[in-house]
Design an enzyme around this catalytic site. Structure first.
Site, PDB file in Angstrom:
ATOM      1  N   LYS A  22       0.606  -1.143  -0.030  1.00 23.78           N
ATOM      2  CA  LYS A  22       0.086  -0.123  -0.057  1.00 23.78           C
ATOM      3  C   LYS A  22       0.952   1.371   0.095  1.00 23.78           C
ATOM      4  O   LYS A  22       0.669   2.384  -0.740  1.00 23.78           O
ATOM      5  CB  LYS A  22      -0.949  -0.098   1.115  1.00 23.78           C
ATOM      6  CG  LYS A  22      -1.609   1.400   1.546  1.00 23.78           C
ATOM      7  CD  LYS A  22      -2.377   1.215   2.786  1.00 23.78           C
ATOM      8  CE  LYS A  22      -1.626   1.501   4.233  1.00 23.78           C
ATOM      9  NZ  LYS A  22      -1.379   2.900   4.217  1.00 23.78           N
ATOM     10  N   ASN A  23       2.156   1.236   0.794  1.00 22.75           N
ATOM     11  CA  ASN A  23       2.569   2.490   1.119  1.00 22.75           C
ATOM     12  C   ASN A  23       3.738   2.648  -0.020  1.00 22.75           C
ATOM     13  O   ASN A  23       4.543   3.654  -0.074  1.00 22.75           O
ATOM     14  CB  ASN A  23       3.304   2.491   2.481  1.00 22.75           C
ATOM     15  CG  ASN A  23       2.281   2.482   3.529  1.00 22.75           C
ATOM     16  OD1 ASN A  23       1.165   2.917   3.165  1.00 22.75           O
ATOM     17  ND2 ASN A  23       2.835   2.455   4.701  1.00 22.75           N
ATOM     18  N   CYS A 116      -4.398  12.691  13.243  1.00 23.81           N
ATOM     19  CA  CYS A 116      -5.417  11.155  12.863  1.00 23.81           C
ATOM     20  C   CYS A 116      -5.267  10.564  14.218  1.00 23.81           C
ATOM     21  O   CYS A 116      -4.464  10.855  15.298  1.00 23.81           O
ATOM     22  CB  CYS A 116      -4.835  10.719  11.810  1.00 23.81           C
ATOM     23  SG  CYS A 116      -3.253   9.914  12.040  1.00 23.81           S
ATOM     24  N   ARG A 121       0.664  14.327  13.137  1.00 26.88           N
ATOM     25  CA  ARG A 121       1.176  14.426  11.871  1.00 26.88           C
ATOM     26  C   ARG A 121       1.283  15.718  10.973  1.00 26.88           C
ATOM     27  O   ARG A 121       0.736  15.936  10.207  1.00 26.88           O
ATOM     28  CB  ARG A 121       0.348  13.251  11.191  1.00 26.88           C
ATOM     29  CG  ARG A 121       0.498  11.997  11.783  1.00 26.88           C
ATOM     30  CD  ARG A 121      -0.160  10.734  11.299  1.00 26.88           C
ATOM     31  NE  ARG A 121       0.648  10.449  10.033  1.00 26.88           N
ATOM     32  CZ  ARG A 121      -0.036   9.257   9.276  1.00 26.88           C
ATOM     33  NH1 ARG A 121      -1.076   8.730   9.614  1.00 26.88           N
ATOM     34  NH2 ARG A 121       0.810   9.002   8.219  1.00 26.88           N
ATOM     35  N   ASP A 307       4.633   0.376  11.892  1.00 27.75           N
ATOM     36  CA  ASP A 307       3.445  -0.160  11.320  1.00 27.75           C
ATOM     37  C   ASP A 307       3.171  -1.530  11.921  1.00 27.75           C
ATOM     38  O   ASP A 307       2.191  -2.190  11.700  1.00 27.75           O
ATOM     39  CB  ASP A 307       3.391  -0.209   9.942  1.00 27.75           C
ATOM     40  CG  ASP A 307       3.392   1.323   9.234  1.00 27.75           C
ATOM     41  OD1 ASP A 307       3.495   1.571   8.202  1.00 27.75           O
ATOM     42  OD2 ASP A 307       2.981   2.299  10.119  1.00 27.75           O
ATOM     43  N   ARG A 399      -8.664  -0.385   4.502  1.00 27.39           N
ATOM     44  CA  ARG A 399      -7.722   0.764   4.106  1.00 27.39           C
ATOM     45  C   ARG A 399      -6.252   0.287   3.454  1.00 27.39           C
ATOM     46  O   ARG A 399      -5.556   0.468   2.679  1.00 27.39           O
ATOM     47  CB  ARG A 399      -7.286   1.782   4.962  1.00 27.39           C
ATOM     48  CG  ARG A 399      -8.548   2.686   5.224  1.00 27.39           C
ATOM     49  CD  ARG A 399      -8.238   3.863   6.268  1.00 27.39           C
ATOM     50  NE  ARG A 399      -6.961   4.443   5.580  1.00 27.39           N
ATOM     51  CZ  ARG A 399      -6.223   4.796   6.453  1.00 27.39           C
ATOM     52  NH1 ARG A 399      -6.089   4.438   7.526  1.00 27.39           N
ATOM     53  NH2 ARG A 399      -4.937   5.233   5.744  1.00 27.39           N
TER      54      ARG A 399
HETATM   55  C1  EPZ Z   1       4.319   6.949   6.292  1.00 22.93           C
HETATM   56  O1  EPZ Z   1       3.581   7.905   6.836  1.00 22.93           O
HETATM   57  C2  EPZ Z   1       3.321   5.551   6.142  1.00 22.93           C
HETATM   58  N1  EPZ Z   1       2.199   6.052   5.243  1.00 22.93           N
HETATM   59  C3  EPZ Z   1       2.947   5.221   7.331  1.00 22.93           C
HETATM   60  O2  EPZ Z   1       2.104   4.026   7.337  1.00 22.93           O
HETATM   61  C4  EPZ Z   1       4.161   4.998   8.326  1.00 22.93           C
HETATM   62  O3  EPZ Z   1       3.812   4.602   9.723  1.00 22.93           O
HETATM   63  C5  EPZ Z   1       5.099   6.189   8.410  1.00 22.93           C
HETATM   64  O4  EPZ Z   1       5.435   6.557   7.048  1.00 22.93           O
HETATM   65  C6  EPZ Z   1       6.305   5.937   9.046  1.00 22.93           C
HETATM   66  O5  EPZ Z   1       6.965   4.799   8.409  1.00 22.93           O
HETATM   67  C7  EPZ Z   1       2.345   5.969   3.945  1.00 22.93           C
HETATM   68  O6  EPZ Z   1       3.402   5.726   3.563  1.00 22.93           O
HETATM   69  C8  EPZ Z   1       1.176   6.297   3.125  1.00 22.93           C
HETATM   70  P1  EPZ Z   1       6.782  10.120   8.434  1.00 22.93           P
HETATM   71  P2  EPZ Z   1       4.246   9.393   6.693  1.00 22.93           P
HETATM   72  O7  EPZ Z   1       6.605  11.325   7.579  1.00 22.93           O
HETATM   73  O8  EPZ Z   1       4.975   9.780   5.650  1.00 22.93           O
HETATM   74  C9  EPZ Z   1       6.748  13.361  11.790  1.00 22.93           C
HETATM   75  C10 EPZ Z   1       0.294   2.713   7.889  1.00 22.93           C
HETATM   76  O9  EPZ Z   1      -0.312   2.463   8.729  1.00 22.93           O
HETATM   77  N2  EPZ Z   1       6.537  14.449  10.570  1.00 22.93           N
HETATM   78  O10 EPZ Z   1       7.637   9.435   8.220  1.00 22.93           O
HETATM   79  O11 EPZ Z   1       3.065  10.293   7.291  1.00 22.93           O
HETATM   80  C11 EPZ Z   1       5.334  12.327  11.986  1.00 22.93           C
HETATM   81  O12 EPZ Z   1       4.322  13.113  12.644  1.00 22.93           O
HETATM   82  C12 EPZ Z   1       0.631   4.111   7.750  1.00 22.93           C
HETATM   83  O13 EPZ Z   1       0.443   2.378   6.692  1.00 22.93           O
HETATM   84  C13 EPZ Z   1       6.721  15.776  11.163  1.00 22.93           C
HETATM   85  O14 EPZ Z   1       6.735  15.925  12.300  1.00 22.93           O
HETATM   86  O15 EPZ Z   1       5.259   9.289   7.958  1.00 22.93           O
HETATM   87  C14 EPZ Z   1       5.697  11.183  12.429  1.00 22.93           C
HETATM   88  O16 EPZ Z   1       5.615  11.328  14.137  1.00 22.93           O
HETATM   89  C15 EPZ Z   1       0.649   4.975   9.132  1.00 22.93           C
HETATM   90  N3  EPZ Z   1       6.866  16.607  10.289  1.00 22.93           N
HETATM   91  C16 EPZ Z   1       7.181  11.106  11.909  1.00 22.93           C
HETATM   92  O17 EPZ Z   1       7.514  12.333  11.845  1.00 22.93           O
HETATM   93  C17 EPZ Z   1       6.690  16.197   8.898  1.00 22.93           C
HETATM   94  O18 EPZ Z   1       6.723  17.396   8.020  1.00 22.93           O
HETATM   95  C18 EPZ Z   1       7.318  10.030  10.706  1.00 22.93           C
HETATM   96  O19 EPZ Z   1       6.343  10.427   9.895  1.00 22.93           O
HETATM   97  C19 EPZ Z   1       6.435  14.934   8.509  1.00 22.93           C
HETATM   98  C20 EPZ Z   1       6.483  13.906   9.663  1.00 22.93           C
END
Ligand code: EPZ
Length: 429
Positions: A22-23, A116, A121, A307, A399
């Site tokens: 998915k990701n 969420c 996020r 995840d 999802r």
């Molecule tokens: C991706 O989300 C995945 N989703 C998530 O999977 C996964 O848990 C996550 O990466 C971490 O591996 C998809 O790929 C669609 P991040 P993403 O930006 O890109 C903080 C699932 O269940 N952050 O790496 O949103 C954020 O709040 C989903 O399949 C900021 O602070 O994750 C988090 O604490 C859930 N500012 C951390 O970084 C930003 O601008 C990691 O987020 C961006 C992120």
């Protein structure tokens, strides 16, 4: 609210073919906007998040069709760069359309995706990365208005955290920026390398994907390409866990064990017998009760993936001994704990640390899935539990897990789905 009804205690045994990731599918589908022409994508799973992404592509003027197992997207007639809130809110990760729209149209008008279930996020790193490329970003009233009149220009950029989404947005935008972009502290997840492989097939020049530093030489224009999405490492391990908690055995086809090292190591230390067979096959057999897990601490890839945290907690809940699980990525990703407790799990949470004292048996209960991975974890727990478990709110699970109950049934699980049309749709996370 749709539910799963599970009668636990059945030993799972058989073969399972791993779905596409998915990701990986979501950012690659979004990236087709930046590729002028027709893209043919194989292995995209049939999930509600994928359908939400296809709806956004069609709203933007792309022609979208499914032929056999492939999704074909033609972005030649792209119109406008605005995505309405009703489509953005369907799926939080639609922020990944930011880079593609800026690359294709020089503008992007989106709703800022809210927080969420698993955390606030923010998207500050996404926006900083776009500003580094010369994009004007105006945030007002929950809306994002971005534009770049003279075209994006390559830049040096560093992320304070290896954000997957921010890395993806920058990689796509920088592919057609003038000059060279260097991104340090980039995310290293396999899905990043898969997106880079797709973009390079479209004519981009991205080097270093999967390592900590990306070097992107901007090109004039991306063209269409054909690509097969990598296997989903999280749903793959979910099926391994389903077999492990029921003392069963499973043969996974189409897995990519090299993407799963951190998780497979924990499974082996919990007593699972794993065999990596030729090509992309992986076999697991579980004799007796799992041992307590080694210390689990979620980290960016190649560390233990956040995840998978919830589903491994379900294994820990029935293990012999006490396991310690620390969630370092998201601030609110223990919402499955209260639901596991309803099934008899003994879990104490102090901040981001969960201490799980394994129980020989969990018992069935009515539980609520509050996000995709928590929902899958409750199914794993229900398969191990004695008696009947009802997992409500499984639109979250839809999802990310394709044919979930059907494939579990093929392995011997007693699981059925009950639709309740009166239910409220669960919001995306
Ligand atoms: C991706 O989300 C995945 N989703 C998530 O999977 C996964 O848990 C996550 O990466 C971490 O591996 C998809 O790929 C669609 P991040 P993403 O930006 O890109 C903080 C699932 O269940 N952050 O790496 O949103 C954020 O709040 C989903 O399949 C900021 O602070 O994750 C988090 O604490 C859930 N500012 C951390 O970084 C930003 O601008 C990691 O987020 C961006 C992120």
């Amino acid at each position: 609210m749709a539910s799963y009804i599970i009668h636990g205690g059945q030993r799972l045994e058989g073969e399972h073919t791993v779905q596409g990731a998915k990701n990986s599918a979501l950012p690659i589908l979004a990236a087709t906007v930046a590729a002028r022409g027709e893209c043919v994508l194989h292995g995209c799973p049939d999930l509600s998040d994928v359908r939400a992404t296809l709806a956004i592509l069609e709203h933007l003027g792309c022609a979208v069709k499914r032929e056999g197992g492939a999704i074909i997207v033609d972005s030649s007639r792209l119109r406008g760069c605005e995505i309405p809130g009703c489509l953005m809110k369907e799926m939080r990760s639609s922020i990944v359309f930011l880079g593609p729209l800026l690359s294709a149209m020089g503008c992007a008008n989106l709703t800022a995706p809210g927080g969420c279930d698993i955390g606030e996020r923010p998207i500050d790193m996404h926006l900083e990365a776009m500003r580094a490329l010369g994009v004007r970003v105006v945030e007002e009233g929950g809306r994002l208005r971005c534009d770049v009149r003279e075209g994006m220009k390559g830049a040096r950029c560093s992320l304070y955290f290896p954000s997957v989404g921010a890395t993806e947005n920058l990689m796509i935008a920088a592919s057609t920026a003038r000059g060279i972009t260097v991104l340090t502290n980039a995310a290293r997840e396999p899905e990043i390398a898969d997106l880079a492989a797709f973009l390079n097939a479209c004519g981009a020049k991205i080097h270093g994907a999967g390592e900590g530093t990306l070097v992107i030489e901007g090109v004039e224009q991306l063209h269409g390409a054909e690509h097969t999405v990598i296997p989903d490492r999280i749903t793959a391990v979910t099926f391994l866990l389903a077999a492990a908690v029921t003392g069963g055995e499973i043969l996974l086809r189409g897995a990519r064990p090299a993407h799963m090292d951190a998780m497979l190591s924990v499974l082996e230390q919990a007593g699972c017998r794993l065999r990596r067979l030729e090509g992309d096959m992986l076999a697991l057999r579980m004799y007796g009760r799992p041992r307590r897990l080694p210390t689990v601490r979620t980290m960016p890839y190649p560390g233990f993936p956040t995840d998978a945290q919830a589903a491994f907690m379900a294994l820990a809940a029935v293990a012999d001994g006490t396991s310690i699980i620390t969630e370092t990525i998201f601030e609110n990703r223990f919402r499955h704990v209260s639901q596991l407790r309803r099934m008899g799990a003994f879990i104490r949470v102090e901040g981001r640390v969960a201490v799980v004292e394994g129980r020989r048996h969990l018992h069935g209960a009515e539980v609520d899935a509050c996000d995709l991975r928590a929902g899958a974890a409750l199914v794993v727990a229900g398969l191990a539990a004695q008696g009947e478990t009802r997992v409500r709110g499984i639109r979250h699970v839809d999802r990310g897990c394709e044919r979930f109950e059907e494939d579990l049934r093929l392995l011997g699980a007693r699981i059925s789905r009950e639709e309740d049309d009166l239910g409220q749709p669960e919001e995306a996370n």
